[in-house]
Design a protein around this motif. Structure first.
Motif, PDB file in Angstrom:
ATOM      1  N   TYR A  68      12.219 -62.399  69.819  1.00 12.15           N
ATOM      2  CA  TYR A  68      11.833 -63.607  69.095  1.00 12.15           C
ATOM      3  C   TYR A  68      10.315 -63.792  69.111  1.00 12.15           C
ATOM      4  O   TYR A  68       9.700 -64.120  68.098  1.00 12.15           O
ATOM      5  N   ALA A  69       9.692 -63.561  70.271  1.00 11.27           N
ATOM      6  CA  ALA A  69       8.234 -63.700  70.387  1.00 11.27           C
ATOM      7  C   ALA A  69       7.527 -62.714  69.457  1.00 11.27           C
ATOM      8  O   ALA A  69       6.533 -63.057  68.811  1.00 11.27           O
ATOM      9  N   LYS A  70       8.055 -61.494  69.376  1.00  9.90           N
ATOM     10  CA  LYS A  70       7.459 -60.497  68.475  1.00  9.90           C
ATOM     11  C   LYS A  70       7.602 -60.917  67.015  1.00  9.90           C
ATOM     12  O   LYS A  70       6.701 -60.692  66.207  1.00  9.90           O
ATOM     13  N   GLU A  71       8.729 -61.551  66.691  1.00  8.10           N
ATOM     14  CA  GLU A  71       8.928 -62.050  65.320  1.00  8.10           C
ATOM     15  C   GLU A  71       7.916 -63.146  64.985  1.00  8.10           C
ATOM     16  O   GLU A  71       7.399 -63.214  63.870  1.00  8.10           O
ATOM     17  N   ILE A  72       7.625 -64.017  65.969  1.00  7.96           N
ATOM     18  CA  ILE A  72       6.624 -65.075  65.755  1.00  7.96           C
ATOM     19  C   ILE A  72       5.249 -64.445  65.538  1.00  7.96           C
ATOM     20  O   ILE A  72       4.504 -64.838  64.634  1.00  7.96           O
ATOM     21  N   ARG A 109       2.872 -76.858  61.872  1.00  8.36           N
ATOM     22  CA  ARG A 109       4.152 -77.376  62.373  1.00  8.36           C
ATOM     23  C   ARG A 109       5.142 -76.243  62.613  1.00  8.36           C
ATOM     24  O   ARG A 109       5.913 -76.266  63.575  1.00  8.36           O
ATOM     25  N   SER A 110       5.128 -75.260  61.730  1.00 12.27           N
ATOM     26  CA  SER A 110       6.005 -74.105  61.886  1.00 12.27           C
ATOM     27  C   SER A 110       5.684 -73.362  63.179  1.00 12.27           C
ATOM     28  O   SER A 110       6.580 -72.981  63.939  1.00 12.27           O
ATOM     29  N   LEU A 111       4.390 -73.178  63.451  1.00 16.41           N
ATOM     30  CA  LEU A 111       3.967 -72.492  64.670  1.00 16.41           C
ATOM     31  C   LEU A 111       4.379 -73.270  65.912  1.00 16.41           C
ATOM     32  O   LEU A 111       4.936 -72.711  66.861  1.00 16.41           O
ATOM     33  N   ILE A 112       4.141 -74.575  65.901  1.00 26.71           N
ATOM     34  CA  ILE A 112       4.513 -75.415  67.045  1.00 26.71           C
ATOM     35  C   ILE A 112       6.034 -75.387  67.247  1.00 26.71           C
ATOM     36  O   ILE A 112       6.520 -75.289  68.372  1.00 26.71           O
ATOM     37  N   GLY A 113       6.801 -75.458  66.156  1.00 29.52           N
ATOM     38  CA  GLY A 113       8.268 -75.394  66.255  1.00 29.52           C
ATOM     39  C   GLY A 113       8.734 -74.091  66.885  1.00 29.52           C
ATOM     40  O   GLY A 113       9.613 -74.086  67.753  1.00 29.52           O
ATOM     41  N   CYS A 114       8.124 -72.981  66.466  1.00 26.05           N
ATOM     42  CA  CYS A 114       8.463 -71.672  67.047  1.00 26.05           C
ATOM     43  C   CYS A 114       8.143 -71.644  68.539  1.00 26.05           C
ATOM     44  O   CYS A 114       8.929 -71.150  69.351  1.00 26.05           O
ATOM     45  N   LEU A 115       6.976 -72.190  68.892  1.00 26.39           N
ATOM     46  CA  LEU A 115       6.573 -72.212  70.303  1.00 26.39           C
ATOM     47  C   LEU A 115       7.494 -73.110  71.131  1.00 26.39           C
ATOM     48  O   LEU A 115       7.805 -72.793  72.280  1.00 26.39           O
ATOM     49  N   MET A 116       7.945 -74.219  70.538  1.00 24.09           N
ATOM     50  CA  MET A 116       8.858 -75.112  71.260  1.00 24.09           C
ATOM     51  C   MET A 116      10.166 -74.391  71.609  1.00 24.09           C
ATOM     52  O   MET A 116      10.693 -74.548  72.702  1.00 24.09           O
ATOM     53  N   TYR A 117      10.669 -73.597  70.650  1.00 21.57           N
ATOM     54  CA  TYR A 117      11.906 -72.864  70.934  1.00 21.57           C
ATOM     55  C   TYR A 117      11.662 -71.773  71.982  1.00 21.57           C
ATOM     56  O   TYR A 117      12.529 -71.476  72.800  1.00 21.57           O
ATOM     57  N   LEU A 118      10.461 -71.217  71.989  1.00 23.49           N
ATOM     58  CA  LEU A 118      10.112 -70.177  72.959  1.00 23.49           C
ATOM     59  C   LEU A 118      10.085 -70.727  74.384  1.00 23.49           C
ATOM     60  O   LEU A 118      10.290 -69.995  75.350  1.00 23.49           O
ATOM     61  N   ILE A 150      -1.665 -69.625  72.635  1.00 23.83           N
ATOM     62  CA  ILE A 150      -0.457 -69.674  73.466  1.00 23.83           C
ATOM     63  C   ILE A 150       0.389 -68.426  73.236  1.00 23.83           C
ATOM     64  O   ILE A 150       0.966 -67.865  74.168  1.00 23.83           O
ATOM     65  N   LEU A 151       0.443 -67.970  71.974  1.00 23.47           N
ATOM     66  CA  LEU A 151       1.221 -66.766  71.652  1.00 23.47           C
ATOM     67  C   LEU A 151       0.648 -65.526  72.309  1.00 23.47           C
ATOM     68  O   LEU A 151       1.372 -64.553  72.536  1.00 23.47           O
ATOM     69  N   SER A 152      -0.645 -65.536  72.625  1.00 29.21           N
ATOM     70  CA  SER A 152      -1.294 -64.373  73.242  1.00 29.21           C
ATOM     71  C   SER A 152      -1.171 -64.387  74.758  1.00 29.21           C
ATOM     72  O   SER A 152      -1.588 -63.457  75.431  1.00 29.21           O
ATOM     73  N   PHE A 153      -0.603 -65.470  75.302  1.00 28.99           N
ATOM     74  CA  PHE A 153      -0.526 -65.637  76.753  1.00 28.99           C
ATOM     75  C   PHE A 153       0.410 -64.607  77.353  1.00 28.99           C
ATOM     76  O   PHE A 153       1.532 -64.427  76.915  1.00 28.99           O
ATOM     77  N   GLY A 154      -0.053 -63.918  78.390  1.00 27.86           N
ATOM     78  CA  GLY A 154       0.766 -62.928  79.097  1.00 27.86           C
ATOM     79  C   GLY A 154       1.818 -63.610  79.935  1.00 27.86           C
ATOM     80  O   GLY A 154       2.075 -64.787  79.808  1.00 27.86           O
ATOM     81  N   SER A 155       2.466 -62.853  80.818  1.00 29.69           N
ATOM     82  CA  SER A 155       3.521 -63.447  81.617  1.00 29.69           C
ATOM     83  C   SER A 155       3.337 -63.126  83.083  1.00 29.69           C
ATOM     84  O   SER A 155       2.547 -62.288  83.446  1.00 29.69           O
ATOM     85  N   GLY A 156       4.043 -63.834  83.928  1.00 32.27           N
ATOM     86  CA  GLY A 156       3.953 -63.603  85.363  1.00 32.27           C
ATOM     87  C   GLY A 156       4.920 -64.522  86.077  1.00 32.27           C
ATOM     88  O   GLY A 156       5.677 -65.246  85.463  1.00 32.27           O
TER      89      GLY A 156
END
Length: 200
Positions: A68-72, A109-118, A150-156
């Protein structure tokens, strides 16, 4: 000794079912009854559901939204972006009237909506997404770029919660004491959880 109770949990989303429980035989019987009443397919162990990937192993279940993140990223033309260590610039101040060019509200709004689901599997971005969602009706290029960050943020590894502070601190020392207390409670909880999982 307390007698164990058998349990079946059924999650329904439109025409998709997730079924789990404490007894495999009981689950099989339940599925047979469902198949007799409804026209349906048994897809076996869950591997993908509502944009979430699920990997199941013995004693382990991993949930992520990598696909899903890759699709965003693809949707917002960010496939080649570089990973960063924080979801938001800590010194960034946001306002409704920042004097910067406005962006397409629908796009933001589309970007924020995608991030909210993430945030279903990435609660570590919740604060940043929540903050930027306040500017959906007046988004400028500053807000949009911060959302893309936020979309570029790595994980840990992280521990996360969100609630209003229960005390009013009278000094910075008291604030630090409250923060340390919370951190120690979390550390003790993690240690107990790992012990229960035989991972001391």
């Amino acid at each position: 000794m307390k007698e164990a109770t058998e349990l079946i949990v059924v999650s329904v989303y439109v025409d998709d079912f997730l079924i789990t429980g404490t007894n495999k035989e009981l689950l099989k019987e339940f599925k047979v009854e469902l198949l007799n009443v409804f026209e349906m397919l048994d897809l076996g162990l869950m591997s993908y559901f509502l944009g979430m990937e699920v990997k199941q192993r013995q004693h382990e279940v991993f949930i992520c939204q990598q696909k899903y993140a890759k699709e965003i990223l693809k949707k917002f033309h960010m496939e080649d972006c570089k990973a960063i260590s924080t979801p938001m610039n800590q010194k960034e101040k946001f306002s409704k009237d920042d004097g910067v060019d406005k962006v397409d509200e629908g796009l933001h709004r589309s970007l924020i909506g995608c991030l909210m689901y993430l945030t279903a599997t990435r609660p570590d971005i919740m604060h940043a997404v929540s903050l930027l969602s306040r500017f959906m009706h007046c988004a400028s290029e500053v807000h949009f770029q911060a959302s893309k960050r936020i979309l570029s943020f790595g994980s840990g590894m992280f521990s996360w919660c969100s609630k209003k502070q229960e005390i009013i601190a009278q000094s910075t020392a008291e604030v630090e004491y409250a923060a340390v207390t919370t951190a120690v409670n979390q550390a003790l909880w993690f240690r107990k959880l790992l012990t229960d999982l035989h991972m001391e």
